[in-house]
Design a protein around this motif. Structure first.
Motif, short mmCIF file in Angstrom:
data_model
loop_
_atom_site.label_atom_id
_atom_site.label_comp_id
_atom_site.label_asym_id
_atom_site.label_seq_id
_atom_site.Cartn_x
_atom_site.Cartn_y
_atom_site.Cartn_z
N LYS A 1 -29.37 32.53 46.85
CA LYS A 1 -30.35 32.30 45.79
C LYS A 1 -31.05 30.97 45.96
O LYS A 1 -30.42 29.98 46.33
N LEU A 2 -32.34 30.94 45.71
CA LEU A 2 -33.14 29.71 45.64
C LEU A 2 -33.73 29.57 44.24
O LEU A 2 -34.16 30.56 43.65
N LEU A 3 -33.76 28.34 43.76
CA LEU A 3 -34.50 28.01 42.55
C LEU A 3 -35.48 26.93 42.94
O LEU A 3 -35.09 25.82 43.33
N GLY A 4 -36.78 27.26 42.89
CA GLY A 4 -37.83 26.32 43.28
C GLY A 4 -38.62 25.84 42.09
O GLY A 4 -39.09 26.65 41.29
N LEU A 5 -38.76 24.53 41.97
CA LEU A 5 -39.56 23.92 40.91
C LEU A 5 -40.78 23.26 41.54
O LEU A 5 -40.65 22.53 42.53
N VAL A 6 -41.94 23.50 40.96
CA VAL A 6 -43.20 22.99 41.49
C VAL A 6 -43.85 22.12 40.43
O VAL A 6 -44.12 22.60 39.32
N GLN A 7 -44.09 20.83 40.75
CA GLN A 7 -44.80 19.97 39.81
C GLN A 7 -46.28 20.35 39.87
O GLN A 7 -46.91 20.25 40.92
N PRO B 1 -51.00 29.09 38.79
CA PRO B 1 -50.43 30.43 38.98
C PRO B 1 -49.69 30.64 40.30
O PRO B 1 -49.12 31.70 40.53
N ASP B 2 -49.68 29.64 41.19
CA ASP B 2 -49.25 29.87 42.57
C ASP B 2 -47.90 29.27 42.95
O ASP B 2 -47.65 29.04 44.15
N SER B 3 -47.03 29.04 41.98
CA SER B 3 -45.70 28.50 42.31
C SER B 3 -44.96 29.37 43.33
O SER B 3 -44.35 28.84 44.26
N SER C 1 -36.21 32.25 42.31
CA SER C 1 -37.09 31.96 41.19
C SER C 1 -38.01 30.83 41.60
O SER C 1 -37.60 29.92 42.33
N ALA C 2 -39.26 30.88 41.15
CA ALA C 2 -40.25 29.82 41.42
C ALA C 2 -40.91 29.48 40.08
O ALA C 2 -41.56 30.32 39.47
N ILE C 3 -40.73 28.23 39.65
CA ILE C 3 -41.15 27.83 38.31
C ILE C 3 -42.03 26.59 38.39
O ILE C 3 -41.71 25.64 39.10
N GLY C 4 -43.12 26.60 37.65
CA GLY C 4 -43.98 25.43 37.54
C GLY C 4 -43.47 24.52 36.44
O GLY C 4 -42.97 24.98 35.42
N THR C 5 -43.60 23.21 36.65
CA THR C 5 -43.17 22.23 35.66
C THR C 5 -44.15 21.06 35.66
O THR C 5 -44.87 20.85 36.64
N ASN C 6 -44.16 20.29 34.56
CA ASN C 6 -45.12 19.19 34.48
C ASN C 6 -44.59 17.88 35.06
O ASN C 6 -45.33 16.92 35.18
N SER C 7 -43.29 17.83 35.42
CA SER C 7 -42.73 16.58 35.94
C SER C 7 -41.52 16.85 36.81
O SER C 7 -40.71 17.74 36.50
N LEU C 8 -41.38 16.07 37.88
CA LEU C 8 -40.19 16.09 38.73
C LEU C 8 -39.83 14.65 39.06
O LEU C 8 -40.70 13.77 39.03
N PRO C 9 -38.58 14.38 39.40
CA PRO C 9 -38.16 13.01 39.71
C PRO C 9 -39.00 12.38 40.82
O PRO C 9 -39.32 13.02 41.82
N GLY C 10 -39.37 11.11 40.62
CA GLY C 10 -40.13 10.39 41.64
C GLY C 10 -41.49 10.99 41.93
O GLY C 10 -42.07 10.72 42.98
N LYS C 11 -41.97 11.84 41.05
CA LYS C 11 -43.27 12.51 41.21
C LYS C 11 -43.32 13.42 42.43
O LYS C 11 -44.41 13.71 42.95
N GLU D 1 -39.06 20.59 44.07
CA GLU D 1 -37.60 20.42 44.12
C GLU D 1 -36.99 21.81 44.22
O GLU D 1 -37.39 22.71 43.49
N ILE D 2 -36.04 21.96 45.14
CA ILE D 2 -35.42 23.27 45.36
C ILE D 2 -33.91 23.09 45.44
O ILE D 2 -33.42 22.17 46.08
N GLU D 3 -33.19 23.98 44.76
CA GLU D 3 -31.73 24.05 44.90
C GLU D 3 -31.39 25.44 45.41
O GLU D 3 -32.21 26.36 45.33
#
Length: 156
Positions: A92-98, A104-106, A131-141, A145-147
């Motif tokens: 499984k991958l969980l991807g976060l996109v700032q 729409p393209d996470s 899962s691929a999720i858009g977010t408004n902030s991630l650490p260090g800009k 970020e993917i786990e």
């Protein structure tokens, strides 16, 4: 096939395995599963890709950041296990996109990591749930970020 050898065949350069930037372990193994903490797009020169998709970065730059994040994750696995050959498959991958609101393209961005893992581990073992999720902030800009969760050799 050896995944270590596959990395060489693909001409991939792994960055240095990143040190934890907080109170966590980069990899925790429970039974035959390796839980890999969130990683960012760490380059071999130890810099990170930063920026917001849809504002500072386009989808192609985001894809490249997700691919680089996957390479950082492979470096962590290699450092932890001594060899990528201990990996059996991607679970499984969980991807976060700032990104900007409404981006729409996470999923297209996170494909950078998914396609890398497919190329390294093969179609059967390199493609897992995601899962691929858009977010408004991630650490260090950071842009991405993917786990991940990997099945590994239980004796690893």
């Amino acid at each position: 096939m050896s995944y270590q050898k596959r990395i060489e065949e693909l001409g991939l350069e792994l960055p240095p395995a990143p040190a934890p930037a907080g109170v966590y372990k980069p990899v925790v193994v429970v039974g035959g599963l390796a839980y890999v903490s969130g990683h960012g797009p760490l380059k071999p020169n130890k810099t990170l890709t930063t920026g917001r998709l849809g504002l500072d970065l386009d989808v192609e730059a985001g894809y490249d950041a997700a691919r680089q994040t996957g390479l950082a994750m492979l470096a962590t696995l290699q450092s932890h296990f001594g060899s990528l050959d201990k990996v059996k498959r991607v679970i499984k991958l969980l991807g976060l996109v700032q990104c900007i609101e409404g981006f729409p393209d996470s999923p297209a961005v996170i494909n950078g990591c998914s396609e890398l893992f497919r190329d390294v581990f093969g179609e059967e073992n390199g493609v897992g749930a995601r899962s691929a999720i858009g977010t408004n902030s991630l650490p260090g800009k950071i842009a991405v970020e993917i786990e991940a969760i990997f099945e590994v050799d239980a004796d690893a």
